[in-house]
Motif scaffolding. Structure first.
Motif, PDB file in Angstrom:
ATOM      1  N   UNK A   1       4.611  17.958  15.015  1.00  0.00           N
ATOM      2  CA  UNK A   1       5.971  17.833  15.131  1.00  0.00           C
ATOM      3  C   UNK A   1       6.590  19.282  14.263  1.00  0.00           C
ATOM      4  N   UNK A   2       6.970  20.113  14.830  1.00  0.00           N
ATOM      5  CA  UNK A   2       7.660  21.318  14.266  1.00  0.00           C
ATOM      6  C   UNK A   2       8.954  20.939  13.948  1.00  0.00           C
ATOM      7  N   UNK A   3       9.272  21.296  12.584  1.00  0.00           N
ATOM      8  CA  UNK A   3      10.758  20.969  11.915  1.00  0.00           C
ATOM      9  C   UNK A   3      11.193  22.220  11.224  1.00  0.00           C
ATOM     10  N   UNK A   4      12.565  22.583  11.705  1.00  0.00           N
ATOM     11  CA  UNK A   4      13.133  23.921  11.121  1.00  0.00           C
ATOM     12  C   UNK A   4      13.836  23.121  10.167  1.00  0.00           C
ATOM     13  N   UNK A   5      13.716  23.339   8.576  1.00  0.00           N
ATOM     14  CA  UNK A   5      14.212  22.451   7.580  1.00  0.00           C
ATOM     15  C   UNK A   5      15.537  23.309   7.112  1.00  0.00           C
ATOM     16  N   UNK A   6      16.898  23.016   7.471  1.00  0.00           N
ATOM     17  CA  UNK A   6      17.759  23.711   7.013  1.00  0.00           C
ATOM     18  C   UNK A   6      18.771  22.763   6.288  1.00  0.00           C
ATOM     19  N   UNK A   7      18.343  21.614   5.733  1.00  0.00           N
ATOM     20  CA  UNK A   7      19.066  20.891   5.057  1.00  0.00           C
ATOM     21  C   UNK A   7      18.232  19.579   4.181  1.00  0.00           C
ATOM     22  N   UNK A   8      18.692  18.991   3.287  1.00  0.00           N
ATOM     23  CA  UNK A   8      17.850  18.063   2.673  1.00  0.00           C
ATOM     24  C   UNK A   8      17.531  16.955   3.716  1.00  0.00           C
ATOM     25  N   UNK A   9      16.223  16.300   3.511  1.00  0.00           N
ATOM     26  CA  UNK A   9      15.844  15.054   4.407  1.00  0.00           C
ATOM     27  C   UNK A   9      15.883  13.991   3.504  1.00  0.00           C
ATOM     28  N   UNK A  10      16.826  12.877   3.808  1.00  0.00           N
ATOM     29  CA  UNK A  10      17.182  11.669   2.936  1.00  0.00           C
ATOM     30  C   UNK A  10      15.913  10.555   3.308  1.00  0.00           C
ATOM     31  N   UNK A  11      15.174  10.555   4.526  1.00  0.00           N
ATOM     32  CA  UNK A  11      14.433   9.722   4.908  1.00  0.00           C
ATOM     33  C   UNK A  11      13.163  10.184   5.971  1.00  0.00           C
ATOM     34  N   UNK A  12      12.120   9.840   5.719  1.00  0.00           N
ATOM     35  CA  UNK A  12      11.236  10.081   6.987  1.00  0.00           C
ATOM     36  C   UNK A  12      10.669   8.742   7.387  1.00  0.00           C
ATOM     37  N   UNK A  13      10.451   8.588   8.919  1.00  0.00           N
ATOM     38  CA  UNK A  13      10.050   7.282   9.308  1.00  0.00           C
ATOM     39  C   UNK A  13       9.105   7.814  10.568  1.00  0.00           C
ATOM     40  N   UNK A  14       8.253   6.898  11.195  1.00  0.00           N
ATOM     41  CA  UNK A  14       7.599   7.005  12.427  1.00  0.00           C
ATOM     42  C   UNK A  14       8.156   5.774  13.175  1.00  0.00           C
TER      43      UNK A  14
END
Length: 128
Positions: free
Chosen positions: A42-55
């Motif tokens: 998974x390629x993610x362009x991080x342009x803001x804060x991430x409040x949770x990560x799940x699968x």
């Protein structure tokens, strides 16, 4: 010494997802959901804060599964990621994220219990 044969990891090799945090895709209100059936890289362009990560779509308990997430930083703004209680880092300490524009951090996530515990490892940081 006895050897154990592994029949299948349940991964779909070669599939890649591209996700833009802050707009559409599998992201809702800065939450990142990785659908492992759609690709284990998974390629993610991080342009803001991430409040949770799940699968999601993990195989049943007893079957190994995993994903690799590469977070790319398009600007030099400091971002945060709230990983969630199921994600376990070595020494119970999440890594510090890169803050240099154009660089990326890559993390590996594995589980064999349908995501109850997800082991997380740093594969590389501040990569060009």
């Amino acid at each position: 010494m006895a050897l154990t044969k592994i029949e299948s990891t349940g991964l779909r090799s070669g599939l890649k997802q591209t996700i833009n945090i802050g707009g559409g895709d599998q992201v809702t209100s800065n939450s990142l959901t990785v659908d492992v059936e759609s690709g284990e890289f998974v390629a993610v362009s991080l342009t803001c804060n991430v409040t949770s990560v799940s699968f999601s779509n993990l195989p049943p308990t007893g079957t190994y599964s995993g994903a690799v997430i590469e977070f790319t930083y398009p600007d030099a703004v400091s971002r945060t990621i709230t990983w969630g209680s199921a994600i376990k880092w070595p020494s119970n300490t999440a890594p510090t994220l890169t803050t240099t524009a154009g660089q990326s951090d890559t993390f590996v996530f594995t589980t064999d219990d349908n995501g109850t515990t997800i082991h997380a490892y740093t594969a590389g940081q501040a990569q060009y």
